[in-house]
Structure formats: structure tokens, C-alpha cells
Design an enzyme around this catalytic site. Structure first.
Site, mmCIF file in Angstrom:
data_model
loop_
_atom_site.group_PDB
_atom_site.id
_atom_site.type_symbol
_atom_site.label_atom_id
_atom_site.label_comp_id
_atom_site.label_asym_id
_atom_site.label_seq_id
_atom_site.Cartn_x
_atom_site.Cartn_y
_atom_site.Cartn_z
ATOM 1 N N CYS A 1 0.791 -1.139 -0.071
ATOM 2 C CA CYS A 1 0.146 -0.096 0.174
ATOM 3 C C CYS A 1 0.886 1.196 -0.208
ATOM 4 O O CYS A 1 0.284 2.355 -0.183
ATOM 5 C CB CYS A 1 -0.866 0.007 1.208
ATOM 6 N N GLU B 1 2.442 2.895 2.297
ATOM 7 C CA GLU B 1 2.459 3.773 3.503
ATOM 8 C C GLU B 1 3.747 3.397 4.374
ATOM 9 O O GLU B 1 3.965 4.448 5.084
ATOM 10 C CB GLU B 1 1.035 3.976 3.942
#
Length: 694
Positions: A380, A382
Site C-alpha cells: 500500500c 505507506e
């Protein structure tokens, strides 16, 4: 697992008297529709409510109880095992407030924590791997004497539901793909996760290390399709996905004898492992591949004209390219214009700026160089991670707070959840060595876009900046109490797919797809017990035009969000992500920039040039203005929404919690935005529907 019959798992337990106060209290689930039913509760039932020993399903207060008892038991066990001070009175006061704020959806664990925190797997196994959201491994660490070990680690993590990012630096190791010897050796695969992983290791080694025999397998011990998996939950897939993966590896890797292990072979192996894991009924699995902008082979891996087999959509011979998001390791000055056509075509590649990542926490702060060992990101994007590092996340729902002080108070318990998970080790020694050195956590915010729309950017910046400093104060305080290192990084923004729906937030740093009024189309199996309820309640239901034995149910929703992602420009989206990277996140910000493929194509490269150095990673999602039947979100007018009021009845979900035998949560599906679908449940129909409509 019915935790009330397994209370010996917990060294800390909230009192029955306290829990009883919440049994009949209404849960403030988000996205209530015109019938008064909450999509947040539907997501909870389908995704996170575990089946108990008596066949009923957990209600929200019971999940909160399981999570909080698990969280504080881990803290207590750590203190007792290390002969550190522990105060029962203070801990109960803290745990009660943590419970209340979680019950009211001011903070939640990530989907991984909602599913497994306080479960037998975590509490008795003392293994945090199932609680971890993400991982990264660099193929630079391939061992030429045992190259299969790294790939088997990836498979092990994916089978535990951990998303894995990886690079293709192993192509520099000069490993040749070899033809195994003619004599055969057979590996009898045990009916365990470890057995599947080991079979993958020995097969890969038969092609990448010299003088190996032809590797065969005996699959007879693997349990049949549909049998329950007691430890992790869910049902068995049978041996078919593993057999298909072995055959594909033999064809794809074994078919290139004499070639070097290049970026294509590395990505092929990981993608094939990923497709096996997904087909093997694991709830959440994804990979991110990171390559060099100079590597034309890597850049074309998702080009069907160059590699038609790995990009095939033929159901008889499906490809495997879809199993990873592919990103470029960019630098300031990268010619982004060269990638615009690819991005418009399928949204890839994304971009990762490792120089910014290694030097900076928050970009508002001076460079500190703390993350100089970072090699990449999780799927993702992050969390910047070292090779073999994992990271746990936790979520704060911004718009559930009355004021800034309320928000700052919630940060205490969200942060503490993440820090608590670092007290448990995994079963991987090399991972533990990194995680215990870094203690990296990701305290995430969700609802950022709607908060900014409602309160303005100056207020958002203030909350984020003061919030970050408060998290750092808590980290100093609790690290000292627990006698462990302070976290190298502590804040982040995750995509927040399903979890944001629980509270009705916009997901992470993104605007929601629906806007103020919308129809949310959700697919269900025709045999799903929910279908009888939805039909009797008056929902619009259609046959799925794509999938057989599937129905589409339309939920008319009024949200608290005035704008949808289609109403927001590319520059506003990337600007909000940069603001959040500057004032909140010392890890990264997971941002997928949706853009109008027709009107905003010419701005993609300009936006990247403008914001390079202000972000650590970014990905894209091209949108079209065209509509299509049964799309997940369809915007409607206020009048259309109000037309559904009175026509749809409210459903008493107690019938689902208490009246369906064998119903198990599916766990969190991997998703990068709010656009993840709810999977079907297979169980017997409810005997009666009259008692569940009010």
C-alpha cells in the site's frame, strides 16, 4: 473462538460489570442507508465478526472486549516476564477508556487486528505475524546457495495475510536458471502452512542451484476442499492451487534454462506465489514490485503486447501479472512524461522516492537520516521498510471527535495499540532483529479529506502537527515504562478500505467515490442468507450481469461527505497528500491519485514534477466519465434518495448474529482504496425472515 470459554488466554480481563454496560448500547456504525441499516455494520458482520464456540457470531462489543483484553494482556505479560512494574488499577482505568473510544469508533485496530488480536493464534502462539499488515524484502538478500529461502519467506508472510513489497535487485546476483538432473526425488507435503512453504523452496532451488534432482511432490496429506482451518480460520482450498503454482513455476522458470534470474523471473516467481495464496483462500494478500526506471524488461511486465502469457485474461490460461502493483524507484528529475501513457492505460507504474524516504520523517522537519537502511515499501506504500521488516498499523477516525483535545486523547490509545504489538515477536529471527531495533509502528488517520472539506486546511494542519507531537510524547513515556526503544517512525496514513466504512469515513487521505448521496452496489451469492432479508426489506436486487449465481443489492446512502473523488482535481488530491506527509506522517502516505483519463492526462507529469521531494510514494488510478451497469458507486440526487425512505425496512441483525449456524467472518480482503468488494458467505438459508424486519 468463544473467548468467554477461553479466558485463561488473558492475564488481563475487563470486568463483566463494565462490559455489560455496552451489551445493548447502539453502535454508531457509519453509512446508514434510507432503511436505517448501516453499511458499516454489514461490513463488520461479513469481515470481522468471528464465529464463537456456540456457533453465534461476535457482536461489536465482544470484538472490542477481545481486542482490549488481548492488548493489555500483552502489556502485562511483558512487564511480568521482565519484572517491570505493573499497576492493575491504572491499567483497568486505561483499558476501559481504550474500550469506550474503540466502541465509539474513535480508533480501531487495522483489519488484521480486528480479526486476530486476542485470538488463540496470537495469545497462545505468542506470534505477532498475523497482526502485521505489511512487509518488504529485498532480493538483494538472495542466498545463492539457498535462493528459494527468500521466496518461501514471501509465501509464508502472504499465507499469514501479510502484504509483501519486494525489489528486483537479485537480478544483479548473476544466478543462472539450471536444468535439474534426470533422477527424481519426491517431497511428501505436510498438511501445514510450513509444508506448502517448504515445497516452494525446494522446487525453486531445483532450478536455481546446481546438481539438484528433478523435484516431484506427493499431495495426498493436504486436506480436502472445504474443510475448516482451525488455527487461522476459514476453509481449506484443497491442493489444487499449490499444484497449479508448482506447474506454473516449472513452465515459467524451468522454461528459461540457461537464462539469468532477471527482473522478469523474480517478479514471475513472486506473482505466481501470490496467485496460489489468493486461490488458497487467504483473506488478504498482495505484493508490490519495485524496479529501476532503466530496466525496460521491468517496465513492460504489464504490457500484454510484450508478455501476453503473464497478462492473459483467458480463463483457460490466466495470467499472473495482476498479482503485484509495479512501481519505479524514482529520483528527482525522473522523466515522468515517459510513463504517462502506461499510467493512463492501467494506472502503473507508481513511483517511490527512496532518497526522500531515507532522509526524512515528516517533510516539515529537518532531514534526520534515520531510515538509511530502508529498501522499499509495503504494497500500500505507506510504510518504508528494511529488508525482512514488518510493521503494524492502527487507525484514528478523525471526524468522530468533538474537538482537538478529544482527538489528542484518542491518539494515546491508538498509539499504545501499535506499540503493544511490537512487544510480541514473530517466528522469523531476521525479522525480529530488525523490528525490535526499530519498533516501527504506523498510527494512521482516516477521514482526512472530509475533515479538510469541513474544517479547512489550516485546522487540519494544526490537528496533524499537534497530533504528531503528542504521539511522540506518548512514545517517549511508554517506551520508558516498557523499557524498550522509542519507535524509529510512529505515524502514517494507510488506505483504510473496509475499516473506514465501519465509521462512515472517507478512506485515509482519499475522497470517497460516492459523494453526498449514492447507491452502493454490493454483490452477494444467491445462496447467501442475507439475500432473503434484503428482498423482504425492499432493496433493489438484480442478477449480476458478469458472474453466475450472484445477485447485486443496491443500498441508497446519505453520507456526511459533500464531494466525491470525481469532484476533486488531481492537484488538490496530491496537495492534500503532500500536506499530510509534511505535518503528520513520519513514515509515508498511501495515496492513489485518481484522475480523469481524458481531461487530466496532460497534468500527470506536471503534478509529479511539482511534488517530487514532498512525497515518498504515489500510485495512480485512471477514471473514465463513462458509466456502466452495476458499478460499485452511482451518485444520485437528494430527491432520489428520499424516494427510498419508507420503502426499505430496517433489519434486526441479531438474526444474523444469533440465527445462522456455521457463519464465519471472511477477514479483510486486500484493497488499496474504498473499492473493495464484500465476498460471499456460503451457509444455509435462514428459516424465517419475519422476525428480523422492524
Amino acid at each position: 473462538t468463544n473467548l468467554r470459554s477461553n479466558t485463561n488466554m488473558f492475564s488481563f480481563k475487563l470486568t463483566e460489570e463494565f462490559i455489560n454496560q455496552y451489551k445493548d448500547r447502539e453502535v454508531p456504525f457509519g453509512f446508514r442507508d434510507a432503511g436505517g441499516n448501516a453499511l458499516g455494520e454489514l461490513v463488520f458482520i461479513r469481515t470481522y465478526s468471528r464465529k464463537k464456540d456456540d456457533g453465534t457470531k461476535e457482536k461489536w462489543f465482544e470484538v472490542c472486549e477481545r481486542v482490549i483484553n488481548g492488548m493489555y494482556s500483552i502489556q502485562k505479560d511483558h512487564c511480568k516476564e521482565n519484572r517491570l512494574p505493573w499497576n492493575d488499577r491504572k491499567s483497568h482505568a486505561s483499558a476501559q477508556e481504550a474500550f469506550d473510544r474503540m466502541f465509539n469508533l474513535k480508533w480501531t485496530p487495522p483489519g488484521r487486528g480486528l480479526w486476530t488480536m486476542g485470538s488463540k493464534m496470537v495469545m497462545e502462539g505468542k506470534n505477532s505475524a498475523a497482526l502485521q499488515n505489511c512487509a518488504f524484502v529485498s532480493t538483494r538478500d538472495l542466498d545463492k546457495y539457498d535462493p528459494g529461502a527468500l521466496f518461501s519467506w514471501v509465501m509464508d508472510a502472504l499465507m499469514l495475510g501479510v502484504g509483501v513489497g519486494f525489489d528486483v535487485l537479485g537480478a544483479e546476483k548473476d544466478i543462472e536458471i539450471l536444468k535439474p538432473k534426470a533422477d527424481e526425488v519426491t517431497f511428501i507435503i505436510p498438511d501445514t502452512r510450513e509444508g506448502w512453504v517448504e515445497s516452494t523452496r525446494v522446487l525453486i532451488n531445483s532450478f536455481l542451484t546446481p546438481n539438484k534432482s528433478t523435484q516431484l511432490f506427493d499431495y495426498d496429506l493436504i486436506r480436502a476442499y472445504g474443510e475448516p482451518i482451525k488455527g487461522f480460520g476459514g476453509t481449506a482450498s484443497g491442493p489444487k492451487p499449490l499444484i497449479e503454482m508448482h506447474e506454473k513455476i516449472r513452465a515459467v522458470v524451468g522454461g528459461r534454462v540457461g537464462d539469468k534470474l532477471d527482473s522478469r523471473a523474480i517478479v514471475d516467481i513472486v506473482n505466481l506465489i501470490g496467485t496460489c495464496v489468493v486461490a488458497g483462500n487467504v483473506r488478504r494478500s498482495a505484493t508490490l514490485a519495485m524496479g529501476s526506471p532503466e530496466d525496460e524488461v521491468f517496465s513492460n511486465l504489464k504490457n500484454p503486447e510484450v508478455y501476453p502469457d503473464r497478462n492473459s485474461y483467458d480463463p483457460e490460461a490466466p495470467g499472473w501479472a495482476w498479482m503485484s502493483n509495479n512501481s519505479i524507484a524514482a529520483k528527482v528529475g525522473t522523466p515522468y512524461e515517459n510513463y504517462v501513457d502506461l499510467i493512463v492505460d492501467n494506472g502503473e507504474p507508481g513511483f517511490i522516492w527512496l532518497d526522500t524516504t531515507r532522509n526524512y520523517g515528516r517533510t516539515v522537519d529537518a532531514p534526520d537520516g534515520k531510515d538509511y537502511r530502508v529498501m522499499g515499501f509495503n504494497p500500500c506504500a505507506e510504510q518504508p521498510l528494511e529488508s525482512y521488516e514488518l510493521c503494524t498499523l492502527v487507525e484514528v477516525h478523525m471526524n468522530r471527535h468533538e474537538n482537538k483535545e478529544d482527538f489528542l486523547r484518542t491518539l494515546k490509545f491508538a498509539y499504545l495499540y501499535g506499540k503493544t504489538v511490537t512487544l510480541l515477536s514473530t517466528h522469523w529471527q531476521q525479522t525480529n532483529a530488525i523490528m525490535q531495533r526499530n519498533r516501527r509502528i504506523g498510527t494512521s488517520l482516516t477521514g482526512i479529506a472530509s475533515f479538510a472539506d469541513t474544517n479547512g486546511l489550516p485546522v487540519l494542519r494544526q490537528w496533524q502537527d499537534e497530533g504528531y507531537k503528542k504521539v511522540r510524547e506518548y512514545d517517549n513515556q511508554y517506551s520508558e515504562w516498557l523499557c524498550i526503544r522509542e519507535s524509529i517512525r510512529a505515524t502514517t496514513v494507510k488506505p483504510s478500505g473496509s475499516v473506514s466504512i465501519l465509521s462512515g469515513e472517507t478512506p485515509g487521505v482519499h475522497w470517497g467515490p460516492g459523494g453526498k448521496y449514492f447507491l452502493r452496489a454490493i454483490r452477494f451469492s444467491t445462496s447467501d442468507p442475507m439475500m432473503a432479508l434484503f428482498k423482504a426489506a425492499g432493496y433493489k436486487i438484480e442478477k449480476d450481469i458478469v458472474s453466475a449465481n450472484t445477485k447485486v443489492v443496491y443500498f441508497p446512502v446519505k453520507s456526511e461527505h459533500d464531494r466525491s473523488e470525481k469532484d476533486v482535481s488531481l492537484f488538490e488530491k496530491i496537495g492534500l497528500a503532500a500536506t499530510t506527509q509534511k505535518y503528520w506522517s513520519d513514515n509515508g502516505v498511501s495515496v492513489t491519485l485518481s484522475f480523469d483519463a481524458e481531461t487530466e492526462k496532460q497534468h500527470v507529469a506536471s503534478a509529479l514534477h511539482m511534488y517530487e521531494g514532498q512525497l515518498k510514494a504515489v500510485s495512480f488510478l485512471p477514471m473514465s466519465n463513462s458509466t456502466y451497469p452495476q458499478q460499485p458507486y452511482t451518485q444520485i440526487t437528494r430527491a432520489q434518495y428520499e424516494g427510498y425512505i419508507g420503502k426499505i425496512k430496517t433489519i434486526d441483525f441479531n438474526a444474523i448474529y444469533d440465527g445462522v449456524e456455521g457463519l464465519e467472518a471472511i477477514g479483510e480482503s486486500y484493497c488499496t482504496t474504498d473499492a473493495c468488494e464484500l465476498k460471499e458467505m456460503k451457509t444455509s438459508d435462514l428459516a424465517s425472515i419475519d422476525d428480523v424486519l422492524v
